[in-house]
Write a protein that holds these residues in place. Sequence first.
Motif, mmCIF file in Angstrom:
data_model
loop_
_atom_site.group_PDB
_atom_site.id
_atom_site.type_symbol
_atom_site.label_atom_id
_atom_site.label_comp_id
_atom_site.label_asym_id
_atom_site.label_seq_id
_atom_site.Cartn_x
_atom_site.Cartn_y
_atom_site.Cartn_z
ATOM 1 N N UNK A 98 -8.927 0.034 -7.222
ATOM 2 C CA UNK A 98 -9.315 -1.335 -7.545
ATOM 3 C C UNK A 98 -8.220 -2.343 -7.254
ATOM 4 N N UNK A 99 -6.965 -1.910 -7.370
ATOM 5 C CA UNK A 99 -5.810 -2.741 -7.003
ATOM 6 C C UNK A 99 -5.538 -2.686 -5.507
ATOM 7 N N UNK A 100 -5.647 -1.481 -4.933
ATOM 8 C CA UNK A 100 -5.216 -1.230 -3.557
ATOM 9 C C UNK A 100 -5.903 -2.150 -2.553
ATOM 10 N N UNK A 101 -7.201 -2.374 -2.712
ATOM 11 C CA UNK A 101 -7.927 -3.158 -1.713
ATOM 12 C C UNK A 101 -7.495 -4.620 -1.699
ATOM 13 N N UNK A 158 -9.377 16.979 -13.825
ATOM 14 C CA UNK A 158 -10.296 16.268 -12.930
ATOM 15 C C UNK A 158 -10.459 14.828 -13.387
ATOM 16 N N UNK A 159 -10.719 14.651 -14.672
ATOM 17 C CA UNK A 159 -10.919 13.299 -15.211
ATOM 18 C C UNK A 159 -9.677 12.431 -15.056
ATOM 19 N N UNK A 160 -8.533 12.940 -15.499
ATOM 20 C CA UNK A 160 -7.307 12.138 -15.478
ATOM 21 C C UNK A 160 -6.876 11.796 -14.055
ATOM 22 N N UNK A 161 -7.126 12.700 -13.118
ATOM 23 C CA UNK A 161 -6.751 12.447 -11.721
ATOM 24 C C UNK A 161 -7.652 11.393 -11.090
ATOM 25 N N UNK A 162 -8.952 11.594 -11.179
ATOM 26 C CA UNK A 162 -9.871 10.714 -10.465
ATOM 27 C C UNK A 162 -10.079 9.367 -11.164
ATOM 28 N N UNK A 163 -9.901 9.335 -12.479
ATOM 29 C CA UNK A 163 -9.955 8.045 -13.172
ATOM 30 C C UNK A 163 -8.796 7.155 -12.718
ATOM 31 N N UNK A 164 -7.611 7.752 -12.586
ATOM 32 C CA UNK A 164 -6.464 6.966 -12.118
ATOM 33 C C UNK A 164 -6.628 6.574 -10.655
ATOM 34 N N UNK A 165 -7.229 7.439 -9.850
ATOM 35 C CA UNK A 165 -7.506 7.073 -8.459
ATOM 36 C C UNK A 165 -8.399 5.845 -8.419
ATOM 37 N N UNK A 175 0.767 -1.236 0.000
ATOM 38 C CA UNK A 175 0.000 0.000 0.000
ATOM 39 C C UNK A 175 0.796 1.285 0.000
ATOM 40 N N UNK A 176 2.110 1.222 -0.039
ATOM 41 C CA UNK A 176 2.905 2.441 0.094
ATOM 42 C C UNK A 176 2.835 3.309 -1.159
ATOM 43 N N UNK A 177 3.362 2.811 -2.280
ATOM 44 C CA UNK A 177 3.364 3.605 -3.510
ATOM 45 C C UNK A 177 1.958 3.924 -3.986
ATOM 46 N N UNK A 178 1.070 2.947 -3.898
ATOM 47 C CA UNK A 178 -0.284 3.147 -4.419
ATOM 48 C C UNK A 178 -1.037 4.215 -3.637
ATOM 49 N N UNK A 179 -0.931 4.225 -2.316
ATOM 50 C CA UNK A 179 -1.634 5.240 -1.534
ATOM 51 C C UNK A 179 -0.994 6.618 -1.687
ATOM 52 N N UNK A 180 0.328 6.674 -1.732
ATOM 53 C CA UNK A 180 0.992 7.954 -1.973
ATOM 54 C C UNK A 180 0.534 8.522 -3.315
ATOM 55 N N UNK A 181 0.425 7.641 -4.307
ATOM 56 C CA UNK A 181 -0.064 8.071 -5.609
ATOM 57 C C UNK A 181 -1.480 8.613 -5.538
ATOM 58 N N UNK A 182 -2.359 7.932 -4.809
ATOM 59 C CA UNK A 182 -3.747 8.386 -4.700
ATOM 60 C C UNK A 182 -3.854 9.707 -3.952
ATOM 61 N N UNK A 183 -3.082 9.858 -2.877
ATOM 62 C CA UNK A 183 -3.111 11.115 -2.118
ATOM 63 C C UNK A 183 -2.667 12.278 -3.007
ATOM 64 N N UNK A 184 -1.612 12.043 -3.781
ATOM 65 C CA UNK A 184 -1.110 13.084 -4.684
ATOM 66 C C UNK A 184 -2.127 13.404 -5.770
ATOM 67 N N UNK A 185 -2.759 12.381 -6.313
ATOM 68 C CA UNK A 185 -3.763 12.590 -7.359
ATOM 69 C C UNK A 185 -4.989 13.339 -6.830
#
Length: 360
Positions: free
Chosen positions: A200-203, A188-195, A162-172
């Motif tokens: 979907x992977x993080x969980x 907005x689209x590019x940020x939240x679509x990637x989140x 969860x380290x890289x993935x959550x840091x990525x989501x927080x930044x996005x």
Amino acid sequence: MVSLITAFFVSFIVTILIIRTQSIHGRISGDIDLNGPQKFHTRSVPRIGGLGIGLGIFSAIALRYQDSASNTEELFLLFGALPVFGIGLLEDLTKKVGVRTRLLFTALGALIASLLLGVSIDRLDILGFDLLIAMPAISIAFTVFAVTGLANAYNIIDGFNGLSSMVGMITLIALGYMGIQFNDPLLIFLSFAMIGAILGFFIWNYPRGLIFLGDGGVYLIGFWVAMLSVMTVSRHNEISPWFAVMVNAYPILETLFTIYRRKFHQGKSPGHPDGIHFHSLIFRRILNPSYISNELEWFNANAKTSPYLWVLSSMAIIPAILFWHSTPILMGFSIIFIATYVWLYKRLVTFKTPQWMRPQ
């Protein structure tokens, strides 16, 4: 919202299919090297979690393009991401792609995206330096260097569940917030679509570590965050370029400090792996006693490590969101962040961990 949900469910389904079928592809997709200095797991785990994220973001963009064929900028970013994700996934499957080759393909993707999108880093609000990078060729070259470096930085911090993935989501989230502030539908689209795709992977990755991002995943996330950071500042001159620096401060500083530590302190190649990253020290010096024979527990020491770094990353991102318009203030906070990082690292490496960092 539709794009976020689409990306999430595609990523979620692909990821669970990878996990459920690992008996078939595990010999190829599994992370079978358990003895490296940066390895903290004791069983083979699929390391192609980036496949779910990649298909998730692709599905979201395809759906958006189907609704309006004029949305070409999303496709431009996707084109740039393809060589980055592709070379990372190839390394995950073959374990034979060197770091230089991965960086070369990442640089190629950054060049493609920068040229197609027409964005680059042309200012840092530093007297003298801005005159240099204002020249188009130098600006694009610096952008390629910065995006490649940040994409690799996400690979460096990818040490625990969860380290890289959550840091990525927080930044996005921070980047998406700026898109909302400036009414920029593309950001907005590019940020939240990637989140959605990462979630979907993080969980499945956190806290149990049933699947790993792999190089394909970390390079894709790092590249996406880096390009959106460049786009945010390039598309909106009101935003300080130091906003982009601050929202990415943790992976940037971890990378620079790693290069310094290996090159000048240890006398080794910067690409030589070691086990004394900030996250590694937190695991070993603070949480390691609870790790013994407990890897299969839901919330073991591996899972407890990442939240420390989520908080550290947020210490830079929150000021960036609050003071996005002010370069002097953000420069001041960057100095505070660097000092805090170095102080904490020194305390950990010298066995003087602050009491408040220890679990109760």
